[in-house]
Design a protein around this motif. Structure first.
Motif, PDB file in Angstrom:
ATOM      1  N   ARG A 314       0.918  -1.222  -0.080  1.00  0.00           N
ATOM      2  CA  ARG A 314      -0.095   0.106  -0.180  1.00  0.00           C
ATOM      3  C   ARG A 314       0.893   1.286   0.026  1.00  0.00           C
ATOM      4  O   ARG A 314       0.383   2.209  -0.734  1.00  0.00           O
ATOM      5  N   ALA A 318       0.860   4.142  -3.019  1.00  0.00           N
ATOM      6  CA  ALA A 318       0.608   5.597  -2.869  1.00  0.00           C
ATOM      7  C   ALA A 318       1.604   6.398  -2.929  1.00  0.00           C
ATOM      8  O   ALA A 318       1.683   7.609  -3.595  1.00  0.00           O
ATOM      9  N   ARG A 376      -8.064   0.342   6.219  1.00  0.00           N
ATOM     10  CA  ARG A 376      -9.022   0.513   7.008  1.00  0.00           C
ATOM     11  C   ARG A 376     -10.293   0.571   6.589  1.00  0.00           C
ATOM     12  O   ARG A 376     -10.384   0.933   5.437  1.00  0.00           O
ATOM     13  N   GLU A 378     -12.969   2.268   7.040  1.00  0.00           N
ATOM     14  CA  GLU A 378     -13.711   3.595   6.677  1.00  0.00           C
ATOM     15  C   GLU A 378     -13.000   4.288   5.174  1.00  0.00           C
ATOM     16  O   GLU A 378     -13.883   4.561   4.434  1.00  0.00           O
ATOM     17  N   VAL A 388      -7.583  10.673  -5.387  1.00  0.00           N
ATOM     18  CA  VAL A 388      -6.506  11.281  -6.304  1.00  0.00           C
ATOM     19  C   VAL A 388      -6.932  10.748  -7.686  1.00  0.00           C
ATOM     20  O   VAL A 388      -7.529   9.849  -7.921  1.00  0.00           O
ATOM     21  N   SER A 394      -3.635   3.283  -6.198  1.00  0.00           N
ATOM     22  CA  SER A 394      -3.831   3.443  -4.891  1.00  0.00           C
ATOM     23  C   SER A 394      -4.808   2.267  -4.487  1.00  0.00           C
ATOM     24  O   SER A 394      -6.019   2.313  -4.952  1.00  0.00           O
ATOM     25  N   SER A 396      -6.730   1.307  -1.998  1.00  0.00           N
ATOM     26  CA  SER A 396      -7.601   1.569  -0.993  1.00  0.00           C
ATOM     27  C   SER A 396      -8.729   2.565  -0.967  1.00  0.00           C
ATOM     28  O   SER A 396      -9.295   2.934  -0.349  1.00  0.00           O
ATOM     29  N   GLY A 397      -8.405   3.416  -2.173  1.00  0.00           N
ATOM     30  CA  GLY A 397      -9.079   4.870  -2.410  1.00  0.00           C
ATOM     31  C   GLY A 397      -8.603   5.729  -1.366  1.00  0.00           C
ATOM     32  O   GLY A 397      -7.785   5.428  -0.727  1.00  0.00           O
ATOM     33  N   SER A 398      -9.314   6.838  -1.205  1.00  0.00           N
ATOM     34  CA  SER A 398      -8.775   7.874  -0.270  1.00  0.00           C
ATOM     35  C   SER A 398      -9.939   8.120   0.539  1.00  0.00           C
ATOM     36  O   SER A 398     -11.154   8.054   0.507  1.00  0.00           O
ATOM     37  N   ASP A 399      -9.533   8.688   1.677  1.00  0.00           N
ATOM     38  CA  ASP A 399     -10.468   9.013   2.810  1.00  0.00           C
ATOM     39  C   ASP A 399     -11.075  10.464   2.650  1.00  0.00           C
ATOM     40  O   ASP A 399     -10.485  11.381   3.448  1.00  0.00           O
ATOM     41  N   SER A 401     -13.677  11.827   3.140  1.00  0.00           N
ATOM     42  CA  SER A 401     -14.445  12.441   4.320  1.00  0.00           C
ATOM     43  C   SER A 401     -13.772  13.511   5.044  1.00  0.00           C
ATOM     44  O   SER A 401     -14.298  14.491   5.666  1.00  0.00           O
ATOM     45  N   SER A 402     -12.437  13.168   5.297  1.00  0.00           N
ATOM     46  CA  SER A 402     -11.587  13.832   6.303  1.00  0.00           C
ATOM     47  C   SER A 402     -10.769  15.099   5.478  1.00  0.00           C
ATOM     48  O   SER A 402     -10.173  15.641   6.180  1.00  0.00           O
ATOM     49  N   ASP A 405     -11.007  19.707   5.798  1.00  0.00           N
ATOM     50  CA  ASP A 405     -10.439  21.087   6.541  1.00  0.00           C
ATOM     51  C   ASP A 405     -10.015  22.066   5.173  1.00  0.00           C
ATOM     52  O   ASP A 405     -10.489  21.713   4.095  1.00  0.00           O
ATOM     53  N   SER A 417      -5.604  16.380  -6.655  1.00  0.00           N
ATOM     54  CA  SER A 417      -6.583  16.209  -5.430  1.00  0.00           C
ATOM     55  C   SER A 417      -5.622  17.268  -4.301  1.00  0.00           C
ATOM     56  O   SER A 417      -6.157  17.446  -3.181  1.00  0.00           O
ATOM     57  N   ARG A 418      -4.380  17.418  -4.464  1.00  0.00           N
ATOM     58  CA  ARG A 418      -3.634  18.222  -3.646  1.00  0.00           C
ATOM     59  C   ARG A 418      -4.162  19.590  -3.762  1.00  0.00           C
ATOM     60  O   ARG A 418      -4.827  20.139  -4.769  1.00  0.00           O
TER      61      ARG A 418
END
Lengths: 498, 385
Positions: A314, A318, A376, A378, A388, A394, A396-399, A401-402, A405, A417-418
């Motif tokens: 992983r 990434a 994980r 989630e 991304v 990748s 597992s995809g990205s999280d 929801s977090s 910010d 995505s950045r």
């Protein structure tokens, strides 16, 4: 010493590994000798010094005997030079009433001392000046090992120390020190010596005709081979040493028995590498065959990771994702991105300042997860497309929801995505990609070490183990040795990521 | 991407080697990684010519002695060197003197007897032979060769004289070991050609090396006349001539490097010919100088968390998956940076020793035959054979 088991085998590991409790071993007044053996380059000397220091700071009167000509112990103990007598090591914590002494074997000096102690003046001088003796004592095969045992016997006999920690010679086979005294003994007791001492007597016996023939051929051969002068030197040497031979043999035997006695504990030192552990397995078997008391295995330079839940696969994926994004950014790098730089950099800086002050308490939560369940839940539930753009690599995809910010608001419409293609963030992405590759490497190393260790544990389930985490640099001082000592005594044996 | 590590061991079509590191670059790639140091003539330049793969030395010593601190991989390097030198139909002999059967382990064969036997065929039809010298058998061999002492040899053995000679007698054991290797160096076949083009000796560790090699001198002093004296003199002539080169294997760690420096000083004092320094198990460059600088200066944690999040590793907010990775990952980077600084210092120390330096990569999956061939290829490209 009986091996000290820790009782509960570690649950994560399929092969139960018995823990070695170093402190009870060092504290036990019955423990009088600890022998560190192992192949070269595994940290034997450092381990011996660290054990000595730890025992001393726990209140015992300790002497550490090192035999290594590289004077490494001297370096790691911060003493300029060690000679053939134990020197007190300064700077240790003696609140528990202990003392640490250290010495380095000078084998020629040890041999000379034996001669001087057992022969009168003229005779001693004759021996010391004999060319054969000079070569023998200067350290050819076997002498070092023999003298190491001799010195160990002497130190033990002086009874000034509670505990003697011995580092074994860097021999071709690290158990040569077990064989050398026997070899020397069998030589000194052997027929050859008797032949050299008194050829006429042997030849004159009845029924020894064959030997007689062999004898003349043999003295002839020896004479031919070595030259008459060397043979004479040997004969003179043997004659002069005559009275001492019995003593050599007796002391060699006594030291050998001392090593088998219950007050002795052998520690096999190894690194978690295939070859080193193969050799360690050989030591373990050999010690058992010689009925030498094995306390356990010290596994040095074991690696761990605080992020063991992130698997190598992983992390690599990434890193690739980041590299691809960077490549895309390069392609579409436009002047507009540069204009925005200042603004976003400021925003980023604010966020960073905020985050910097944070103490992450949950770090431990996932640390001990075996790598197999790294993904994980989630992460899986998330919408993979929102992450991304180059996220094909990748798994597992990205999280996302977090990502709520401040940075998520500034995502560029180009699909990156950045927050932005700012130079700073590019440099950080580049670094992060490096961090991930570093981590992937570390995880592969952990897996290899784990496999090697399990193979050893499967072969020798009876051997207790303690592990010492790898340090980035060498140990130079008492503080470093103390740190190693703490690691040696720490329990239980860690599983990767523990 | 580092062109060195990217290209790996196999030459890409039209690629060329980095002379300093022996790795291949893709055609047109520039050699400008941080690892490519001054001294690499390709630095910053596109490769000139694809055929310039093998750098040949004018003279390669026929007896190559390989030593180093314990644990540095002497046996592995000696074996890789034997493979590297066995090019174009050449024959090499790999000699083991310490009775450890390290060669047999490495080549995954059964224990070697006291007999020269072929253990590998190198690309291009070269052959590698191996011999584990047993001092006792070498002595009997020697007696037989020079004195035709068949029966007397057995009598000697019975008396313990052979035991004496090989384990106790000062230096005799070592004369027999080096003597046997020198004999193989000088041996010729019926047509007057050398039996082996090169003999590679897996020697004792640095701490005992000079004594081991110089023992013939010591024996020559001890046995002032007689055949052992003559034999020792003859062996010393080979060992001190340009026919011999002594290589030292080290790691980029303080103690092995210190021992290498000491070993070279001792060899020079004994007037034994020093060869090359081979830095073994060099770890790959995973963080370049830019990234290392960021780590040193203290990279903003949130920025790293955002990168991790962007790479699909969880949320960047405090306590999110990516955020929680930052501390351990930066911790590993600190360790890497510390080791990197240490390695750089050790490279400087090694460079000051004034011998040609070579580097071999750490083979992460452990050493096997494939790995040996890979290392041999590296050595060849670095012009060691």
């Amino acid at each position: 010493m009986t091996p000290r088991t820790q009782g509960t085998p570690s649950e994560e590991s399929p092969v139960p590994i018995r823990g070695l409790d170093v402190d009870p071993l060092l504290d036990d007044p019955q423990t009088r000798i600890v022998v560190c053996c192992g192949s070269g380059g595994v940290g034997k000397t450092t381990t011996a010094a660290a054990l000595g220091l730890r025992a001393a700071e726990r209140g015992r009167r300790v002497v550490v005997l090192t035999i290594d000509p590289a004077r490494r112990l001297a370096q790691s103990m911060g003493i300029d030079s060690l000679d053939n007598t134990p020197r007190r090591v300064k700077g240790i914590d003696d609140t528990a009433g202990g003392e640490l002494h250290a010495m380095m074997l000078d084998m020629k000096r040890t041999f000379d001392e034996i001669v001087e102690a057992h022969a009168d003046g003229d005779r001693a001088r004759a021996i010391l000046e004999n060319p054969f003796y000079q070569s023998l004592s200067a350290g050819f095969a076997g002498t070092q090992e023999y003298m190491a045992m001799e010195k160990l016997g002497q130190l033990r006999a002086r009874d000034e120390w509670d505990l003697i920690v011995v580092d074994t010679p860097p021999s071709r086979s690290a158990l040569d020190f077990l064989d050398a005294p026997k070899r020397l003994g069998s030589f000194l007791d052997g027929k050859l010596i008797r032949v050299l001492m008194a050829p006429a007597k042997v030849g004159g016996r009845a029924g020894m005709k064959f030997l007689n023939v062999g004898m003349s051929m043999m003295t002839g051969a020896l004479g031919k081979l070595l030259g008459g002068q060397l043979l004479r030197d040997v004969q003179t040497f043997v004659a002069a040493m005559d009275t001492m031979f019995g003593g050599f043999r007796t002391r060699a035997d006594a030291t050998y028995r001392l090593l088998q006695a219950p007050g002795t504990a052998f520690l096999v030192v190894a690194a978690p590498e295939r070859d080193a552990l193969r050799e360690a397995a050989y030591f373990v078997e050999r010690l058992a065959a010689e009925r030498m008391p094995l306390a356990g295995l010290v596994l040095n330079r074991v690696h761990g990771s605080g992020a063991a839940h992130l698997s190598a696969e992983r992390a690599t994926a990434a890193a690739e994702a980041l590299d691809e994004t960077a490549a895309e950014d390069l392609d579409e790098a436009g002047a507009s991105a540069l204009d925005e730089t200042a603004e976003t950099a400021e925003t980023a800086a604010e966020v960073l300042d905020e985050a910097d002050g944070q103490v992450v308490d949950e770090t431990d939560m996932e640390m001990d997860r075996p790598e197999g369940i790294a993904d994980r839940p989630e992460g899986k539930a998330e919408d993979r497309t929102s992450g991304v753009t180059s996220g094909s690599g990748s798994p597992s995809g990205s999280d996302s929801s977090s990502g709520s910010d401040s940075s998520s608001g500034s995502r560029s419409p180009s699909g990156s995505s950045r927050p932005n293609g700012t130079r700073d963030q590019q440099a950080v992405d580049h670094l992060t990609s490096g961090l991930l590759k570093l981590h992937a490497e570390r995880m592969r190393l952990l897996a290899r070490e784990q496999r090697t260790r399990e193979r050893f544990a499967a072969l020798h389930p009876e051997v207790s183990m303690t592990e010492v985490a790898a340090l980035p640099g060498d140990v130079h001082d008492l503080a470093g040795l103390r740190d190693i000592g703490d690691r040696l005594a720490a329990r239980p044996p860690k599983t990767p990521g523990g | 991407m580092n062109p060195h590590s990217a290209a790996g061991a196999r030459p890409p079509a039209g690629g060329s080697p980095c002379p300093a590191y022996g790795t291949w670059r893709a055609p047109g790639a520039r050699c400008r990684t941080p690892r490519c140091r001054p001294g690499c003539p390709q630095e910053g330049r596109p490769p000139a010519y694809a055929g310039a793969a093998l750098v040949r030395l004018e003279y390669v010593s026929r007896l190559q002695v390989v030593s180093g601190k314990g644990g540095t991989g002497k046996t592995t390097v000696a074996a890789a060197l034997a493979l590297a030198l066995a090019t174009e139909g050449r024959r090499t002999l790999l000699v083991e003197v310490e009775g450890r059967q390290g060669i047999a382990q490495l080549f995954e064969t059964e224990a070697l007897p006291y007999e020269e036997r072929r253990i590998a065929v190198a690309p291009g039809g070269g052959e590698v032979f191996a011999l584990a010298i047993d001092p006792e058998l070498a002595l009997l061999d020697y007696l037989q060769m020079f004195y035709k002492l068949g029966g007397a040899g057995r009598a000697l053995k019975k008396l313990g004289a052979i035991d004496f000679a090989t384990t106790i007698a000062p230096g005799l054991r070592d004369v027999l070991l080096t003597g046997k290797a020198c004999e193989a160096v000088r041996r010729k076949d019926k047509r007057g050609r050398f039996a082996y083009d090169y003999v590679i000796m897996d020697a004792p560790p640095t701490g005992r090396l000079t004594r081991f090699l110089n023992v013939n001198d010591e024996v020559a002093g001890l046995a002032r006349i007689g055949p052992i004296h003559n034999q020792a003199q003859a062996v010393m002539r080979v060992l001190k001539s340009p026919e011999t080169a002594v290589h030292l294997v080290t790691l980029l760690e303080e103690m092995p490097v210190q021992e290498t420096a000491d070993g070279i000083a001792e060899l020079r004092a004994a007037r034994l010919p020093t060869g090359r320094i081979i830095v073994n198990m060099v770890r790959p460059t995973l963080l370049d100088e830019t990234s290392l600088a960021l780590v040193r200066e203290g990279v903003p944690r949130a920025a790293v968390a955002r990168s991790l999040s962007a790479a699909g590793l969880g949320g960047a907010r405090r306590g999110g998956g990516a955020d929680r990775l930052v501390t351990p990952l930066l911790g590993q980077a600190d360790e890497y940076a510390a080791r990197h600084a240490l390695e750089r210092d050790q490279r400087t120390v090694l460079a000051e020793l004034g011998l040609p330096l070579h580097e071999l990569p750490l083979l992460a999956e452990g050493m096997d035959m494939a790995g040996l061939f890979q290392l041999a290829t590296r050595l060849r490209r670095q012009g060691i054979s």
